[in-house]
Design a protein around this motif. Structure first.
Motif, PDB file in Angstrom:
ATOM      1  N   MET A   1       0.834  -1.205   0.000  1.00  0.00           N
ATOM      2  CA  MET A   1       0.000   0.000   0.000  1.00  0.00           C
ATOM      3  C   MET A   1       0.870   1.258   0.000  1.00  0.00           C
ATOM      4  O   MET A   1       1.857   1.330   0.723  1.00  0.00           O
ATOM      5  CB  MET A   1      -0.870   0.021   1.264  1.00  0.00           C
ATOM      6  CG  MET A   1      -1.856  -1.119   1.358  1.00  0.00           C
ATOM      7  SD  MET A   1      -3.164  -0.954   0.137  1.00  0.00           S
ATOM      8  CE  MET A   1      -4.153  -2.385   0.569  1.00  0.00           C
ATOM      9  N   ARG A   7      -6.400   5.885   1.861  1.00  0.00           N
ATOM     10  CA  ARG A   7      -7.035   4.802   1.129  1.00  0.00           C
ATOM     11  C   ARG A   7      -8.548   4.882   1.297  1.00  0.00           C
ATOM     12  O   ARG A   7      -9.052   5.304   2.334  1.00  0.00           O
ATOM     13  CB  ARG A   7      -6.547   3.456   1.650  1.00  0.00           C
ATOM     14  CG  ARG A   7      -5.039   3.296   1.690  1.00  0.00           C
ATOM     15  CD  ARG A   7      -4.470   3.147   0.304  1.00  0.00           C
ATOM     16  NE  ARG A   7      -4.785   1.843  -0.259  1.00  0.00           N
ATOM     17  CZ  ARG A   7      -4.555   1.527  -1.540  1.00  0.00           C
ATOM     18  NH1 ARG A   7      -4.054   2.416  -2.358  1.00  0.00           N
ATOM     19  NH2 ARG A   7      -4.859   0.329  -1.988  1.00  0.00           N
ATOM     20  N   TRP A  30      -8.195   5.286   7.078  1.00  0.00           N
ATOM     21  CA  TRP A  30      -8.820   5.078   5.784  1.00  0.00           C
ATOM     22  C   TRP A  30     -10.173   5.790   5.705  1.00  0.00           C
ATOM     23  O   TRP A  30     -10.852   5.987   6.715  1.00  0.00           O
ATOM     24  CB  TRP A  30      -9.051   3.592   5.545  1.00  0.00           C
ATOM     25  CG  TRP A  30      -7.820   2.784   5.289  1.00  0.00           C
ATOM     26  CD1 TRP A  30      -6.581   2.981   5.829  1.00  0.00           C
ATOM     27  CD2 TRP A  30      -7.717   1.640   4.449  1.00  0.00           C
ATOM     28  NE1 TRP A  30      -5.720   2.017   5.380  1.00  0.00           N
ATOM     29  CE2 TRP A  30      -6.388   1.180   4.533  1.00  0.00           C
ATOM     30  CE3 TRP A  30      -8.617   0.951   3.653  1.00  0.00           C
ATOM     31  CZ2 TRP A  30      -5.937   0.063   3.831  1.00  0.00           C
ATOM     32  CZ3 TRP A  30      -8.174  -0.165   2.958  1.00  0.00           C
ATOM     33  CH2 TRP A  30      -6.840  -0.592   3.038  1.00  0.00           C
ATOM     34  N   ASP A  86      -9.956   2.048  -3.694  1.00  0.00           N
ATOM     35  CA  ASP A  86      -8.725   1.291  -3.482  1.00  0.00           C
ATOM     36  C   ASP A  86      -8.979  -0.156  -3.093  1.00  0.00           C
ATOM     37  O   ASP A  86      -8.281  -1.056  -3.563  1.00  0.00           O
ATOM     38  CB  ASP A  86      -7.869   1.972  -2.400  1.00  0.00           C
ATOM     39  CG  ASP A  86      -7.461   3.376  -2.794  1.00  0.00           C
ATOM     40  OD1 ASP A  86      -6.738   3.525  -3.798  1.00  0.00           O
ATOM     41  OD2 ASP A  86      -7.890   4.325  -2.115  1.00  0.00           O
ATOM     42  N   SER A 132      -7.151   3.200  -9.010  1.00  0.00           N
ATOM     43  CA  SER A 132      -6.242   3.155  -7.864  1.00  0.00           C
ATOM     44  C   SER A 132      -4.873   2.661  -8.310  1.00  0.00           C
ATOM     45  O   SER A 132      -4.755   1.885  -9.264  1.00  0.00           O
ATOM     46  CB  SER A 132      -6.810   2.215  -6.791  1.00  0.00           C
ATOM     47  OG  SER A 132      -5.860   1.984  -5.764  1.00  0.00           O
TER      48      SER A 132
END
Length: 296
Positions: A1, A7, A30, A86, A132
């Motif tokens: 990541m 995210r 997130w 994502d 993404s």
């Protein structure tokens, strides 16, 4: 990541494992989209998560996986509103009783909700996922997938219905789909990492549809509490699959202890039927036909 960029994850299911997965990812900073059928329940879940530490946004979005029109509506909404997605966590699930119930599209309710709804959702969100830099799809399976059988002649059990077999089939189908999605992602250049995760056993509300008797359901929940682990711990394998740099595509993650019922996450084996390449291709083709071909 990648680091330095928030995210965004869509998690289906507002209670049980779904709630705990959303909660854990939110704590990592997130942005969370929590999807479910019940607006009041979903909004309350988001409010609970937002009140905890974590600077990511959390919003409820309406989704009925038993209705393909609802799946399409959500996908269209997100494609218009979000820059990218994502991570997609295909988590929501239902169980059913001894009488066959149908989704609004005529599928057996467990197969239609647990598997076909998620198949359609993933396909329709693929354009958003591919925006993404590191897209990921996690499909939440079950220990019951080990006893599942993919009967293509009566896939949605229109002639021979068994509620336990229907649930096992839905979870085996989701596992098989997860592995096939990884293969097709590599072949087609989608760059989507696809893996599966199962939570082991946990006293969540998943049995509500299958066991209407509160007394009997309570007894089973006590058993799950004894040999399994709490929902927050059970969500660990899903959170690992969704967020860890160590998670790999084409694998399934689950608890490491007591025959897979509880414990820390690790890579676990899959049903031999889920590794059948011919069956996986046939399942994909059938799912495309049943759901209106959401994948390119």
């Amino acid at each position: 990541m990648e680091t330095g960029q928030r995210r965004t994850a869509l998690v289906t299911g507002t209670g049980g494992i779904g709630f705990e997965v959303a909660r854990a990812l939110h704590s990592k900073g997130w942005a969370i989209l929590l999807a479910g059928r019940d607006n009041e329940r979903g909004t309350a879940a988001c409010d609970r998560i937002a009140a905890e530490p974590g600077d990511g946004r959390v919003h409820f979005v309406p989704l009925d996986l038993a209705n393909l029109a609802s799946v399409a509506n959500l996908a269209n909404l997100l494609k218009a509103r979000e820059q990218r997605l994502d991570v997609l966590v295909n988590n929501a699930g239902v169980t059913a009783g001894p009488v066959r119930q149908s989704t609004s599209d005529g599928f057996e309710s467990q197969i239609g909700t647990n598997y076909l709804g998620h198949f359609a959702l993933t396909g329709q969100l693929l354009p958003l996922l591919t925006r993404s830099s590191a897209p990921r799809v996690v499909s939440v399976t079950s220990l019951s997938s080990k006893s599942g059988v993919l009967d293509f002649e009566d896939f949605t059990m229109e002639t021979r219905y068994n509620p336990i077999q229907a649930y096992s089939r839905s979870k085996l189908a989701l596992l098989t789909f997860s592995l096939e999605l990884q293969r097709r992602s590599l072949e087609q250049g989608w760059r989507v990492l696809s893996c599966a995760a199962h939570p082991g056993l946990s006293p969540t509300g998943i049995l509500r549809g299958a066991i209407p008797s509160e007394g009997r359901r309570g007894a089973i929940q006590k058993l799950y509490k004894w040999i399994g682990h709490p929902p927050a711990a059970a969500a660990g394998s899903v959170v690992f699959a969704a967020s860890s740099d160590e998670a790999e595509g084409g694998l399934q993650y689950g608890p490491s202890g007591l025959f897979g019922t509880k414990g820390k996450p690790k890579s676990v084996g899959v049903n031999k039927h889920a590794r059948d390449l011919e069956a996986a291709r046939r399942l994909w083709s059938m799912s495309q036909d049943l759901t209106g071909s959401p994948f390119p």
